[in-house]
Design a protein around this motif. Structure first.
Motif, PDB file in Angstrom:
ATOM      1  N   ALA A   3      -3.511   2.453 -16.919  1.00  0.00           N
ATOM      2  CA  ALA A   3      -3.814   3.293 -15.291  1.00  0.00           C
ATOM      3  C   ALA A   3      -2.426   2.906 -14.989  1.00  0.00           C
ATOM      4  CB  ALA A   3      -4.711   3.008 -14.901  1.00  0.00           C
ATOM      5  N   TYR A   4      -2.493   1.555 -14.309  1.00  0.00           N
ATOM      6  CA  TYR A   4      -1.362   0.360 -14.241  1.00  0.00           C
ATOM      7  C   TYR A   4      -0.138   1.755 -14.114  1.00  0.00           C
ATOM      8  CZ  TYR A   4       0.716  -2.490 -10.890  1.00  0.00           C
ATOM      9  OH  TYR A   4       2.065  -2.932 -10.070  1.00  0.00           O
ATOM     10  N   ASP A   5      -0.028   1.511 -15.231  1.00  0.00           N
ATOM     11  CA  ASP A   5       1.246   1.968 -15.161  1.00  0.00           C
ATOM     12  C   ASP A   5       1.621   3.759 -15.088  1.00  0.00           C
ATOM     13  OD1 ASP A   5       1.824  -0.045 -18.070  1.00  0.00           O
ATOM     14  OD2 ASP A   5       1.428   1.360 -19.684  1.00  0.00           O
ATOM     15  N   GLU A   6       0.843   4.208 -14.305  1.00  0.00           N
ATOM     16  CA  GLU A   6       1.248   5.325 -13.354  1.00  0.00           C
ATOM     17  C   GLU A   6       1.511   5.296 -12.257  1.00  0.00           C
ATOM     18  OE1 GLU A   6       1.317   8.374 -15.481  1.00  0.00           O
ATOM     19  OE2 GLU A   6       1.167   7.028 -16.971  1.00  0.00           O
ATOM     20  N   LEU A   7       1.579   4.059 -11.592  1.00  0.00           N
ATOM     21  CA  LEU A   7       1.586   3.743 -10.413  1.00  0.00           C
ATOM     22  C   LEU A   7       3.308   3.853 -10.426  1.00  0.00           C
ATOM     23  CD1 LEU A   7      -0.916   1.549  -9.474  1.00  0.00           C
ATOM     24  CD2 LEU A   7      -0.961   3.845  -9.245  1.00  0.00           C
ATOM     25  N   PHE A   8       3.391   4.749  -8.829  1.00  0.00           N
ATOM     26  CA  PHE A   8       5.164   4.113  -7.817  1.00  0.00           C
ATOM     27  C   PHE A   8       4.648   2.847  -7.677  1.00  0.00           C
ATOM     28  CE2 PHE A   8       6.792   3.229  -3.693  1.00  0.00           C
ATOM     29  CZ  PHE A   8       8.274   3.971  -4.015  1.00  0.00           C
ATOM     30  N   ASP A   9       6.453   2.459  -7.991  1.00  0.00           N
ATOM     31  CA  ASP A   9       6.641   0.850  -8.097  1.00  0.00           C
ATOM     32  C   ASP A   9       6.031   0.023  -9.740  1.00  0.00           C
ATOM     33  OD1 ASP A   9       8.376  -0.494  -6.640  1.00  0.00           O
ATOM     34  OD2 ASP A   9       7.373  -1.142  -4.424  1.00  0.00           O
ATOM     35  N   ALA A  10       5.025   0.381  -9.686  1.00  0.00           N
ATOM     36  CA  ALA A  10       4.370  -0.431 -10.785  1.00  0.00           C
ATOM     37  C   ALA A  10       5.030  -1.407 -11.767  1.00  0.00           C
ATOM     38  CB  ALA A  10       3.581   0.315 -12.099  1.00  0.00           C
ATOM     39  N   GLY A  11       4.477  -2.684 -11.354  1.00  0.00           N
ATOM     40  CA  GLY A  11       5.495  -3.819 -12.000  1.00  0.00           C
ATOM     41  C   GLY A  11       6.156  -4.853 -10.900  1.00  0.00           C
ATOM     42  N   SER A  12       6.233  -4.389  -9.226  1.00  0.00           N
ATOM     43  CA  SER A  12       7.548  -4.687  -8.070  1.00  0.00           C
ATOM     44  C   SER A  12       6.407  -5.855  -8.044  1.00  0.00           C
ATOM     45  CB  SER A  12       7.994  -3.815  -7.516  1.00  0.00           C
ATOM     46  OG  SER A  12       6.716  -3.195  -6.501  1.00  0.00           O
ATOM     47  N   ARG A  13       5.007  -5.644  -8.133  1.00  0.00           N
ATOM     48  CA  ARG A  13       4.805  -7.050  -7.636  1.00  0.00           C
ATOM     49  C   ARG A  13       3.726  -7.535  -7.956  1.00  0.00           C
ATOM     50  NH1 ARG A  13       7.285  -5.891  -3.553  1.00  0.00           N
ATOM     51  NH2 ARG A  13       6.981  -3.628  -2.018  1.00  0.00           N
ATOM     52  N   ARG A  14       3.951  -8.984  -7.803  1.00  0.00           N
ATOM     53  CA  ARG A  14       3.022 -10.027  -9.131  1.00  0.00           C
ATOM     54  C   ARG A  14       1.816 -10.114  -9.184  1.00  0.00           C
ATOM     55  NH1 ARG A  14       4.869 -14.824  -5.031  1.00  0.00           N
ATOM     56  NH2 ARG A  14       2.572 -14.322  -5.182  1.00  0.00           N
ATOM     57  N   ARG A  15       1.191  -9.538  -8.237  1.00  0.00           N
ATOM     58  CA  ARG A  15      -0.813  -9.115  -8.332  1.00  0.00           C
ATOM     59  C   ARG A  15      -1.014  -8.107  -7.376  1.00  0.00           C
ATOM     60  NH1 ARG A  15      -3.332 -11.046  -4.054  1.00  0.00           N
ATOM     61  NH2 ARG A  15      -1.425 -12.753  -2.337  1.00  0.00           N
ATOM     62  N   ALA A  16      -2.331  -7.337  -8.413  1.00  0.00           N
ATOM     63  CA  ALA A  16      -2.871  -6.407  -7.496  1.00  0.00           C
ATOM     64  C   ALA A  16      -4.052  -6.561  -8.627  1.00  0.00           C
ATOM     65  CB  ALA A  16      -2.315  -5.036  -8.153  1.00  0.00           C
ATOM     66  N   TYR A  17      -5.276  -6.254  -6.830  1.00  0.00           N
ATOM     67  CA  TYR A  17      -6.916  -5.962  -7.572  1.00  0.00           C
ATOM     68  C   TYR A  17      -6.444  -4.810  -8.239  1.00  0.00           C
ATOM     69  CZ  TYR A  17      -8.221  -9.373  -4.412  1.00  0.00           C
ATOM     70  OH  TYR A  17      -8.474 -10.514  -3.800  1.00  0.00           O
ATOM     71  N   ALA A  18      -7.787  -4.565  -9.075  1.00  0.00           N
ATOM     72  CA  ALA A  18      -7.679  -3.592 -10.382  1.00  0.00           C
ATOM     73  C   ALA A  18      -9.398  -3.262  -9.812  1.00  0.00           C
ATOM     74  CB  ALA A  18      -7.657  -4.067 -11.627  1.00  0.00           C
ATOM     75  N   ILE A  19      -9.399  -1.873  -9.316  1.00  0.00           N
ATOM     76  CA  ILE A  19     -11.153  -1.727  -8.799  1.00  0.00           C
ATOM     77  C   ILE A  19     -11.297  -0.322  -9.626  1.00  0.00           C
ATOM     78  CG2 ILE A  19     -13.341  -1.488  -7.131  1.00  0.00           C
ATOM     79  CD1 ILE A  19     -10.143  -2.633  -5.008  1.00  0.00           C
ATOM     80  N   LEU A  20     -12.557  -0.693 -10.241  1.00  0.00           N
ATOM     81  CA  LEU A  20     -13.270   1.187 -10.391  1.00  0.00           C
ATOM     82  C   LEU A  20     -13.852   1.165  -9.720  1.00  0.00           C
ATOM     83  CD1 LEU A  20     -13.255   2.747 -12.904  1.00  0.00           C
ATOM     84  CD2 LEU A  20     -15.152   1.772 -14.105  1.00  0.00           C
ATOM     85  N   ALA A  21     -13.499   2.713  -8.738  1.00  0.00           N
ATOM     86  CA  ALA A  21     -14.221   3.179  -7.719  1.00  0.00           C
ATOM     87  C   ALA A  21     -13.785   4.677  -7.541  1.00  0.00           C
ATOM     88  CB  ALA A  21     -14.007   2.207  -6.909  1.00  0.00           C
ATOM     89  N   GLN A  22     -14.670   5.190  -6.264  1.00  0.00           N
ATOM     90  CA  GLN A  22     -14.380   6.663  -6.080  1.00  0.00           C
ATOM     91  C   GLN A  22     -14.095   5.950  -4.467  1.00  0.00           C
ATOM     92  OE1 GLN A  22     -18.312   8.020  -7.164  1.00  0.00           O
ATOM     93  NE2 GLN A  22     -16.284   9.887  -6.913  1.00  0.00           N
ATOM     94  N   VAL A  23     -13.087   6.595  -4.161  1.00  0.00           N
ATOM     95  CA  VAL A  23     -12.154   6.602  -2.938  1.00  0.00           C
ATOM     96  C   VAL A  23     -12.515   8.019  -1.574  1.00  0.00           C
ATOM     97  CG1 VAL A  23     -10.450   6.534  -0.907  1.00  0.00           C
ATOM     98  CG2 VAL A  23     -10.464   5.443  -3.906  1.00  0.00           C
ATOM     99  N   THR A  24     -13.379   7.853  -0.415  1.00  0.00           N
ATOM    100  CA  THR A  24     -13.412   8.637   0.442  1.00  0.00           C
ATOM    101  C   THR A  24     -12.952   8.642   1.417  1.00  0.00           C
ATOM    102  OG1 THR A  24     -15.875   8.321  -0.035  1.00  0.00           O
ATOM    103  CG2 THR A  24     -16.045   9.369   1.930  1.00  0.00           C
ATOM    104  N   ASN A  25     -12.005  10.387   2.024  1.00  0.00           N
ATOM    105  CA  ASN A  25     -11.986  10.267   3.442  1.00  0.00           C
ATOM    106  C   ASN A  25     -12.798  10.378   4.307  1.00  0.00           C
ATOM    107  OD1 ASN A  25     -10.489  11.189   5.398  1.00  0.00           O
ATOM    108  ND2 ASN A  25      -8.517  10.982   4.367  1.00  0.00           N
ATOM    109  N   THR A  26     -13.345   9.584   4.861  1.00  0.00           N
ATOM    110  CA  THR A  26     -14.441   9.927   5.639  1.00  0.00           C
ATOM    111  C   THR A  26     -14.302  10.599   7.593  1.00  0.00           C
ATOM    112  OG1 THR A  26     -13.857   8.008   7.368  1.00  0.00           O
ATOM    113  CG2 THR A  26     -15.643   7.553   5.470  1.00  0.00           C
TER     114      THR A  26
END
Length: 173
Positions: A61-84
């Motif tokens: 999934a990370y390979d699909e991201l904009f700017d993937a690999g340009s940061r040394r670290r990232a949190y990976a979370i399996l979740a659902q995002v809600t716009n309140t």
């Protein structure tokens, strides 16, 4: 009478074996409770349904991201995002939070972080999502971390994995 007891015991064992599913390989990445994303007014991340199983892993999934690999670290979370604000809930997704997002700082820039001269701080967060079933990129938004660094409320502590993409290497944790 004895063969009947053995038959019943065998049926119980078979029923239990058939009803139990394989363990979730991404259980430690699961968001454990709903919480606000720091520095945003209307975004939350929450748990996926308990029986949901991701079709793709965090490194794919990370390979699909904009700017993937340009940061040394990232949190990976399996979740659902809600716009309140509009009460929309996204699909189960891999949510990646990367610190040290850089913002424009030069005079005359459209967006500038108070003209401090340092637009790259660990408190600048970029949050992006990838559908955990289809692999489709869902979009992203910026956030701002608290003075005490935010850590997502995940179900466990996942092992650190390395995502090697064309732009570089990122440690997902």
């Amino acid at each position: 009478m004895r063969p009947r007891v053995l038959l019943v015991a065998a049926l119980v064992v078979a029923a239990v074996a058939c009803s139990s599913s394989a363990p979730d390989p991404y259980a430690a990445y699961r968001q454990a409770r709903t919480e606000d994303v720091p520095g945003t007014l209307d975004w939350q991340i929450g748990p996926v349904p308990p029986d949901y199983r991701a079709s793709i892993g965090p490194t794919d999934a990370y390979d699909e991201l904009f700017d993937a690999g340009s940061r040394r670290r990232a949190y990976a979370i399996l979740a659902q995002v809600t716009n309140t604000s509009d009460h929309t809930v996204g699909p189960p997704a891999w949510v990646f939070v990367t610190p040290r997002t850089c913002y424009a700082t030069a005079k005359g820039d459209l967006v500038s972080p108070g003209r401090t001269g340092n637009g790259c701080t660990d408190q600048n967060l970029y949050v992006q999502g990838v559908n955990a079933t289809t692999g489709e990129r869902l979009g992203g938004f910026t956030a701002f971390d608290t003075p005490t660094p935010w850590v997502p409320a995940r179900a466990g502590t996942p092992a650190v994995v390395t995502a090697d993409v064309q732009a570089g290497t990122t440690r997902l944790h």
